[in-house]
Every structure is written in C-alpha cells, then in structure tokens.
Design a protein around this motif. Sequence first.
Motif, PDB file in Angstrom:
ATOM      1  N   GLU A   1       0.806  -1.386  -0.009  1.00  0.00           N
ATOM      2  CA  GLU A   1       0.197  -0.236   0.085  1.00  0.00           C
ATOM      3  C   GLU A   1       0.613   1.305   0.225  1.00  0.00           C
ATOM      4  N   GLY A   2       0.506   2.374   0.128  1.00  0.00           N
ATOM      5  CA  GLY A   2       0.778   3.839   0.477  1.00  0.00           C
ATOM      6  C   GLY A   2       1.682   3.399  -0.596  1.00  0.00           C
ATOM      7  N   PRO A   3       1.520   4.062  -2.533  1.00  0.00           N
ATOM      8  CA  PRO A   3       2.350   3.456  -3.443  1.00  0.00           C
ATOM      9  C   PRO A   3       2.769   5.184  -3.741  1.00  0.00           C
ATOM     10  N   HIS A   4       4.389   5.573  -3.324  1.00  0.00           N
ATOM     11  CA  HIS A   4       5.057   6.522  -4.894  1.00  0.00           C
ATOM     12  C   HIS A   4       5.643   6.204  -5.414  1.00  0.00           C
ATOM     13  N   ILE A   5       5.469   7.059  -6.888  1.00  0.00           N
ATOM     14  CA  ILE A   5       6.773   6.774  -7.857  1.00  0.00           C
ATOM     15  C   ILE A   5       7.259   8.247  -7.584  1.00  0.00           C
ATOM     16  N   LEU A   6       8.593   8.130  -7.980  1.00  0.00           N
ATOM     17  CA  LEU A   6       9.720   9.199  -8.007  1.00  0.00           C
ATOM     18  C   LEU A   6      10.713   9.010  -9.454  1.00  0.00           C
ATOM     19  N   LYS A   7      10.929   9.299  -9.600  1.00  0.00           N
ATOM     20  CA  LYS A   7      11.927   9.548 -11.099  1.00  0.00           C
ATOM     21  C   LYS A   7      13.377  10.214 -10.849  1.00  0.00           C
TER      22      LYS A   7
ATOM     23  N   ASP B   1      17.859   9.868 -12.637  1.00  0.00           N
ATOM     24  CA  ASP B   1      18.628   9.456 -13.418  1.00  0.00           C
ATOM     25  C   ASP B   1      18.410   8.174 -14.273  1.00  0.00           C
ATOM     26  N   GLY B   2      16.890   8.434 -14.245  1.00  0.00           N
ATOM     27  CA  GLY B   2      16.463   7.735 -15.435  1.00  0.00           C
ATOM     28  C   GLY B   2      15.384   6.014 -15.214  1.00  0.00           C
ATOM     29  N   TRP B   3      15.784   6.226 -13.740  1.00  0.00           N
ATOM     30  CA  TRP B   3      14.691   5.558 -13.279  1.00  0.00           C
ATOM     31  C   TRP B   3      13.728   5.741 -12.413  1.00  0.00           C
ATOM     32  N   TYR B   4      12.421   4.955 -12.933  1.00  0.00           N
ATOM     33  CA  TYR B   4      11.197   4.991 -11.919  1.00  0.00           C
ATOM     34  C   TYR B   4      11.316   4.351 -10.578  1.00  0.00           C
ATOM     35  N   TYR B   5      11.027   4.947  -9.723  1.00  0.00           N
ATOM     36  CA  TYR B   5      11.497   4.079  -8.311  1.00  0.00           C
ATOM     37  C   TYR B   5       9.863   4.394  -8.074  1.00  0.00           C
ATOM     38  N   LEU B   6       9.198   3.053  -7.523  1.00  0.00           N
ATOM     39  CA  LEU B   6       8.380   2.674  -6.862  1.00  0.00           C
ATOM     40  C   LEU B   6       8.554   2.191  -5.357  1.00  0.00           C
ATOM     41  N   VAL B   7       8.065   3.307  -4.209  1.00  0.00           N
ATOM     42  CA  VAL B   7       8.295   2.716  -2.723  1.00  0.00           C
ATOM     43  C   VAL B   7       6.331   2.733  -2.338  1.00  0.00           C
ATOM     44  N   CYS B   8       6.545   1.511  -2.199  1.00  0.00           N
ATOM     45  CA  CYS B   8       5.230   1.251  -0.664  1.00  0.00           C
ATOM     46  C   CYS B   8       5.929   0.139   0.840  1.00  0.00           C
ATOM     47  N   ALA B   9       4.774   0.601   1.270  1.00  0.00           N
ATOM     48  CA  ALA B   9       4.485   0.047   2.177  1.00  0.00           C
ATOM     49  C   ALA B   9       4.361  -1.192   2.587  1.00  0.00           C
ATOM     50  N   GLU B  10       4.501  -2.176   3.105  1.00  0.00           N
ATOM     51  CA  GLU B  10       4.480  -3.774   3.493  1.00  0.00           C
ATOM     52  C   GLU B  10       4.468  -4.218   4.714  1.00  0.00           C
TER      53      GLU B  10
ATOM     54  N   VAL C   1      11.143  -1.071  -2.199  1.00  0.00           N
ATOM     55  CA  VAL C   1      11.140  -0.479  -3.110  1.00  0.00           C
ATOM     56  C   VAL C   1      11.735  -0.884  -4.488  1.00  0.00           C
ATOM     57  N   LEU C   2      10.898  -0.892  -5.849  1.00  0.00           N
ATOM     58  CA  LEU C   2      11.352  -1.168  -6.914  1.00  0.00           C
ATOM     59  C   LEU C   2      11.662  -0.586  -8.016  1.00  0.00           C
ATOM     60  N   ARG C   3      12.082  -0.696  -9.353  1.00  0.00           N
ATOM     61  CA  ARG C   3      11.893   0.014 -10.058  1.00  0.00           C
ATOM     62  C   ARG C   3      11.922  -0.633 -11.639  1.00  0.00           C
ATOM     63  N   SER C   4      12.591   0.343 -12.191  1.00  0.00           N
ATOM     64  CA  SER C   4      11.672   0.375 -13.827  1.00  0.00           C
ATOM     65  C   SER C   4      12.950   1.814 -15.210  1.00  0.00           C
ATOM     66  N   ARG C   5      12.574   0.878 -16.456  1.00  0.00           N
ATOM     67  CA  ARG C   5      13.525   1.757 -16.925  1.00  0.00           C
ATOM     68  C   ARG C   5      12.342   2.559 -17.481  1.00  0.00           C
TER      69      ARG C   5
ATOM     70  N   TRP D   1       5.324   1.803 -16.475  1.00  0.00           N
ATOM     71  CA  TRP D   1       4.450   0.790 -16.954  1.00  0.00           C
ATOM     72  C   TRP D   1       5.283   0.239 -16.278  1.00  0.00           C
ATOM     73  N   GLY D   2       6.789  -0.147 -15.840  1.00  0.00           N
ATOM     74  CA  GLY D   2       7.439  -1.654 -15.748  1.00  0.00           C
ATOM     75  C   GLY D   2       8.314  -2.447 -16.928  1.00  0.00           C
ATOM     76  N   PRO D   3       8.424  -3.835 -16.112  1.00  0.00           N
ATOM     77  CA  PRO D   3       8.419  -4.377 -15.145  1.00  0.00           C
ATOM     78  C   PRO D   3       9.046  -3.286 -14.302  1.00  0.00           C
ATOM     79  N   TYR D   4       8.357  -4.180 -12.306  1.00  0.00           N
ATOM     80  CA  TYR D   4       9.668  -3.361 -11.800  1.00  0.00           C
ATOM     81  C   TYR D   4      10.080  -4.048 -10.958  1.00  0.00           C
ATOM     82  N   GLU D   5      11.500  -3.985 -11.256  1.00  0.00           N
ATOM     83  CA  GLU D   5      12.197  -4.825  -9.983  1.00  0.00           C
ATOM     84  C   GLU D   5      12.589  -4.950  -8.990  1.00  0.00           C
ATOM     85  N   PRO D   6      12.539  -5.763  -7.781  1.00  0.00           N
ATOM     86  CA  PRO D   6      12.534  -5.542  -6.560  1.00  0.00           C
ATOM     87  C   PRO D   6      13.941  -5.153  -5.887  1.00  0.00           C
TER      88      PRO D   6
END
Length: 547
Positions: A225-231, A233-242, A253-257, A260-265
Amino acid sequence: MRGAVAAALLLAGPVAAAEARFDWFEYQGRDPAGAAAGNGEYRNPILTGFYPDPSITRVGGDYYLVTSTFAYFPGLPVFHSRDLVNWTQIGNAIDRPTQLDFSGLGLSRAVFAPDITWKDGTFYILNTCVDCGGNYVITARDPAGPWSDPVWIREVDGIDPAFFFDDDGRAYLLNNGPPDEPPRYDGHRAIWMQEFDLAAMRPIGPRKVLINGGVDILTKPVWIEGPHILKKDGWYYLVCAEGGTSVNHSQVVLRSRHVWGPYEPYAGNPILTQRHLPEDRPDPVTSAGHADLVDTPSGAWWATFLATRPYAGDFYNTGRETFLLPVTWKDGWPVILEGDAVIPQVHPRPGLPPSPAAPDGQGREAFDGGELGPHWMTLRTPRDRWHRLSEGALSLEARAEPLGGKGQPSYLGRRQQHTHAVASTRVDFDPAREGDRAGLAALQSEDFFYLLSVGRQGGRRVVQLERRAGAGDPPHGVVLASAPLPETGAVDLRIEARGGRYDFAYATRPGRWTSLVQGADGTILSTRTAGGFVGVTFGLYAYAPES
C-alpha cells in the motif's frame, strides 16, 4: 491563518442557552528521558501525537505535508516547513461540512492516507473517504486553503491513491486495490496504475497491476500500500509500504526504466523496518513504514514516515506519529535504514535554512480570541452550530449526542502528544437533570474513553468519572467514582497520563486538587486494545439527554 474549526462550526442559528462554559484549557507533556537534540540536531518524531501516513511535496524551498485524520473534523491538516524539521500547521484541507460527510462512521473510518503533490501552480490532494464515497481529488492554489470540493474518481476502487507527474507532462494515478486474480491469502493486495487527465480530472486508458502481492508473492506479503513513484537518473522508483501498519510494517522499493514497468525489487528490501529488532530494547520505536521521499534543492533526499513509541509492549496511546530520516543512495537504490539499525531519537539536521520553531501545543489556551486554532477537532462532520467563543470563554451547547454513539457530539479535542501528559480545564456547568454532564475526556474512540465531568446524581451536583471500555458498555460508560460538589461555581478538572496509567482530579478552588481516581487502566486507550488507527485526544464535552 483562519481557524478551521471556528469557520466550520459557525453555522446558521444561535447556540442554545443550556451550555457549559470553559474558561481555559491547558496541556503539558513530556516524554521519558532520552537523548536531547543538540546544536545542529533534531529529535524524532517531528510531529508528535496522532499524525499518521505523512505525505510530502516540495515547491522551490518550501515543503508541505499532510496526514490522515479518519473521521475527525476538520480533516487532513496541512503543514509548512522550510527545513523539514519545524512544521507549522497552516490549515486543514477538509474544513467545510459540504466537502465530505462522515455521519455515522466509526472514528477510524473516513479519510485514510492522503497524497499531496504540486504541478504548474496547483496543489493536489488525492485521498480515500472510506465508507463515505471512495477515492477523490481536491485542489488549491494556496495550500493554506481554501481547497476545492471533492472530484470523485468512481472508476478506481481501493485506497491510498497517489499522483506521479512524469517529465513528458503525463500524469499517473497509483493506488492499492484488490489483485486481478482471486486472493491467494488474507491481506493479498496489489498496486495499480492508470494514466490521469488533469484537465478533465478523470482516469484514462487501461489500468495495470504494477505489483501483485508485494516484492515476493511466494512469501505471502500482506497489505502492499501507500505507493509513490519518483524518477531519478532515468529510473522510475516505486516505493511502497508492506506488512500492515502494525509491528510488521516496512517500506520496500522497486525500480524500472519504464513507467509501466516491469518493476524489479531491490535485493536489500526492506529499506525501512523495525520488525526484526528485540522487543525488549530500550525506548523502542516500532511499526515504521508508509514513507514518502522528497529531495532538497541541493539534491539531498529525505523520507517522512510513520512510526510509534510504545510505553510497554505494543501499547501506545499517542497514535502513529511522523518521523524524518535521510535517504542514502546505494548502488542506485534509496535506503532509509539498513540491517539492524535503530531509528535514532536524535539526528543531524538537514542542510537547510532553519524554519522558526512552531508552537509545541503546550501551555494554556484562554479562549480569548475570535476563533479556535486549526489543531482543534470534533468527531465527524458538524451540521449545527453548538459552540461559541465570547467573553474569554468557550461555551458548548449540551446536546443529546453521546460520546459513545456515532453522531456528532458537542466535543472539541486536541491530540495527546506525549507519553506523560496533563490536560486540565475550568468548567462552569449547572446540570439541571440526571444525565446532564460536561467536562474533560480522554478519548480513543467512541467505544473506549474516560470522561471526567460535572453532573447530577440523586439530585446532587457531583464530579464523576465514567469509563467506556468496549461497545458493550453504556454510551457514556460506567461510573467509576464520584464526589459531591457545591451547587454553584466553576470546577477545575485534570487528567494526567503516565504511560499506561491515568489519574483524575478536580478542584473547587484553584490549585486545591482532590484526587478522584489514580492509576486507572490507560491501556484501554491504546490501539492494541481498542483497534483502529487513531490516537488519544483530550477534549471538552457537554451533554444533556432529550427531554
């Protein structure tokens, strides 16, 4: 700054004559001895008391932060800072009864975790009104308000919506929702994303699951829950609570280039948690998570997040509070705490110009102004005027709405912000009938509270202590103790919190305190006992049954 409670409650019609007069309210608090912040340091938490689910945004050198308030009104306090440490409340985003309706809701329903963002001169708050409409967005040009009426986003279910604004001008809405498959276990949730048209204020295009279950669904993670995306250095970081918002809370945290992903943890997840530490450690901070990351103009990164400070075990009455820690970038990943690190009580301040220290909420309020401050709250949404400020006092109409119901009682409260705290007031009230009462409450929810009040028993004016320790008790609880009072004159009332014990006293002459009850069980005011998501408020209350 406008006093949101005063503005919201000054509705049509005069206050009725049957009322309680409160000359002042005083709050003093302290916490058990710990490390003191020295020169160039700050002390956690940065917002003490019931300020959970912090969301933060930066506009130039200014920072704005909002937190959850559930079914308290006004809702969603808005804070401002320039140094990330000293925060001043500048308003409440939900400060008009026409915006949202909390009628009939339990105190831990209504407005869950908000998200605040800014784009092209407009501030946005995305939020969920649980059991009262679903997901919505409100906007403002000035974060102090006024904020708009909600625009409902009926197409999106779930909770914890948040915006991400990409460099190409596109906007995206993220949120926690049910998975796109039959749930595999209790707490199985997913993070969804959909493009959002800011001009039309509606989602567009397909929705997509970015995370199913959590960083590793094979381990059956709960409540992503509580998702946020920040960008960066060319990476999209998906930061969430768990892990849920209790002792197993964490941040991942997960990230992708690609957005829309795919996001890798991150292999080192979680990037923040205290769940692995010994329960018997001194001065524990627990339940850390629900973080939001923000950068400074110089490129440093910091995280605000919620955590709790138990006085014993998992018992805490101050609710979930707002903490601050720096973010370290490690091999391209943001990390808040690693390994066995303990959340520090004291930490070096951010390299930012200091903001003036905000009032700490301590001291005496004489009610000699024209409005109440924005930290005062009532239960649920007001529909009638039942309080007034005049002649150096706060007067409350004694109405037939009990604390233990789900209506809108004559109650104005403020947060308990310290483990050890004293709340006191002076009340002048003439209870005409059995059942009339007015005084001071320590309230965790409609089902769990203490009420120290002036009332009438057996034809006599008395001071009495009532306790409600569950939905099975009467709406005002059961009387634990009482003592006779003179038939006229003001009475001073005092509630003292000592961790898991509360003391109750009264005085018919200033400073001449008489103990009514000492060492009452304060654990009934904890989330551990009462459930829910809120903390204790100390409040002023008046009640008279229907004729």
